[in-house]
Enzyme design. Structure first.
Site, PDB file in Angstrom:
ATOM      1  N   GLY B  92       0.879  -1.168   0.000  1.00  0.00           N
ATOM      2  CA  GLY B  92       0.000   0.000   0.000  1.00  0.00           C
ATOM      3  C   GLY B  92       0.910   1.209   0.000  1.00  0.00           C
ATOM      4  CB  SER B 125       4.640  -3.746  -2.068  1.00  0.00           C
ATOM      5  OG  SER B 125       4.730  -2.555  -2.793  1.00  0.00           O
ATOM      6  CB  ALA B 126       4.227  -0.642   1.738  1.00  0.00           C
ATOM      7  CG  HIS B 162       6.283  -2.434  -7.210  1.00  0.00           C
ATOM      8  ND1 HIS B 162       5.139  -3.046  -7.644  1.00  0.00           N
ATOM      9  CD2 HIS B 162       6.080  -2.156  -5.901  1.00  0.00           C
ATOM     10  CE1 HIS B 162       4.272  -3.118  -6.628  1.00  0.00           C
ATOM     11  NE2 HIS B 162       4.820  -2.588  -5.577  1.00  0.00           N
ATOM     12  CD  GLU B 197       5.136  -5.670 -10.907  1.00  0.00           C
ATOM     13  OE1 GLU B 197       4.888  -4.556 -10.488  1.00  0.00           O
ATOM     14  OE2 GLU B 197       4.725  -6.114 -11.989  1.00  0.00           O
TER      15      GLU B 197
END
Lengths: 241, 241
Positions: B92, B125-126, B162, B197
């Site tokens: 997020g 991710s985050a 990413h 990714e």
């Protein structure tokens, strides 16, 4: 000199199909001439090689008939601002720029001189973000930690420079619109004006116009985004609380 | 339970060509099974709708034979961490995530439990950014101001999730490589591992392996970037000062 707030906020210095700053030449020259400005103080803090960056900008703008000097060549940065009628804050990294503006005690000083009508502000990319309410909607990487995200507040809302809809069709990273809507979910979020590459926001006291060669897109809480073509009047944004 | 530090750091939850988390299923299942973990505590702080986000993750991982619950459903977040053997911190916004982790006093607690070998860390991710030295190389927009950019420090370097070379061919915004090199110009910059990714960084005490379906790229000060294919051993990165 002008008797009221004036600024030109460029989406970026570079725009596809133009040489550096060329798309903004007319607006920059016209506002400098209107105000009888011959000298432009360049602030290269968003990048690390101040001499190289200043030389690059000087090479373009001196040819237009103005004399560019870098703020780093003056002994006292605050005095350099106080003695100037116009500044140009270039792009690079917004976090680095804001941190250095605070370190040199320039944030309040620039704000006051611009609001007093004593200083014309030209900003590009990071230099445009620094002119807004806060840097919450920069695209830059947070490479350094500034004392706050609050910025110079020449306009009371946020800007997203280099605005573009999609960043990739197969990459699963978030799109720009998703990132901006995440910001708008924050309690204190202001409207966000996405300046497309080649777009210029012209602040002329209480008038705000979209200039340049590309338009802008407005994002607001709970509303669909709105397109504004070149020459649109977006002065209502100055009433943002 | 494991007697030493274990983590899986995913570039993202989504990867082109796979359903959500599918590319990481084998690694996630295998590390949970190896450690006899049946329950996974999900931390949805990087997004705003905790229930919706937790349900989305639960829908996938419960089918694999584990029981997912959201940290927000417990009265005391610190106790929920202390009582868990494994957490999953989802993606997020990294700034939002880090700010909330500090607000709930979880940063030190998670670090200690992971280093003690009492807690298995899975991040995406985050959630991967939060596991590193600092969030200086997130791609996210700084929508909120955390008390510091320092993060949980399960690994002593930075990660760019990413990771992708080019973001656009005509757009004049900076490329990812330019952004990362701006970070590396900072005095205290650590190496940056760009996770493509589909890439997973597997931390198994003093061993670091690239897993998943895509490799990683290492950026270091004054050096050319280096590619690491899937199954590469990058344990040397744990010696980063």
């Amino acid at each position: 000199m002008q008797s009221y707030r004036q600024a030109l906020l460029l989406s970026s210095s570079n725009c596809h199909g133009f040489s550096m700053l060329e798309f903004a030449k007319q607006e920059i020259c016209s506002v400098l001439e209107k105000n009888n400005v011959k000298k432009l103080l360049f602030i290269p803090y968003a990048q690390n090689d101040y001499n190289k960056y200043t030389a690059k900008i000087k090479e373009v703008i001196d040819l237009w008939g103005f004399e560019v000097s870098g703020i780093h060549t003056y002994k006292n940065a605050e005095k350099a601002i106080s003695d100037s009628k116009a500044i140009f804050i270039g792009g690079g990294n917004t976090f680095l720029l804001l941190k250095r503006l605070y370190e040199h005690n320039l944030v309040e000083l620039i704000r006051k001189r611009v609001y007093d009508g004593d200083l014309l502000y030209i900003g590009s990319s990071a230099g445009t973000n620094a002119a807004t309410k806060s840097i919450h909607t920069t695209n830059d990487m947070p490479i350094t930690y500034p004392p706050t995200f609050d910025a110079i507040k020449i306009v009371p809302f946020n800007i997203n420079p280099h605005y573009i809809e999609m960043e990739s069709e197969t990459h699963k990273g978030e799109t720009r619109d998703q990132r901006i809507s995440e910001y708008l979910e924050q309690e204190c979020a202001s409207p966000v004006l996405g300046l497309r590459e080649g777009s210029i926001l012209k602040v002329d006291n209480n008038t705000l116009l979209i200039k340049g060669v590309a338009g802008a897109v407005l994002f607001e809480k709970g509303a669909k985004k709105t397109e504004f073509a070149v020459d649109s009047d977006v002065s209502f944004l100055l009433k943002t609380q």
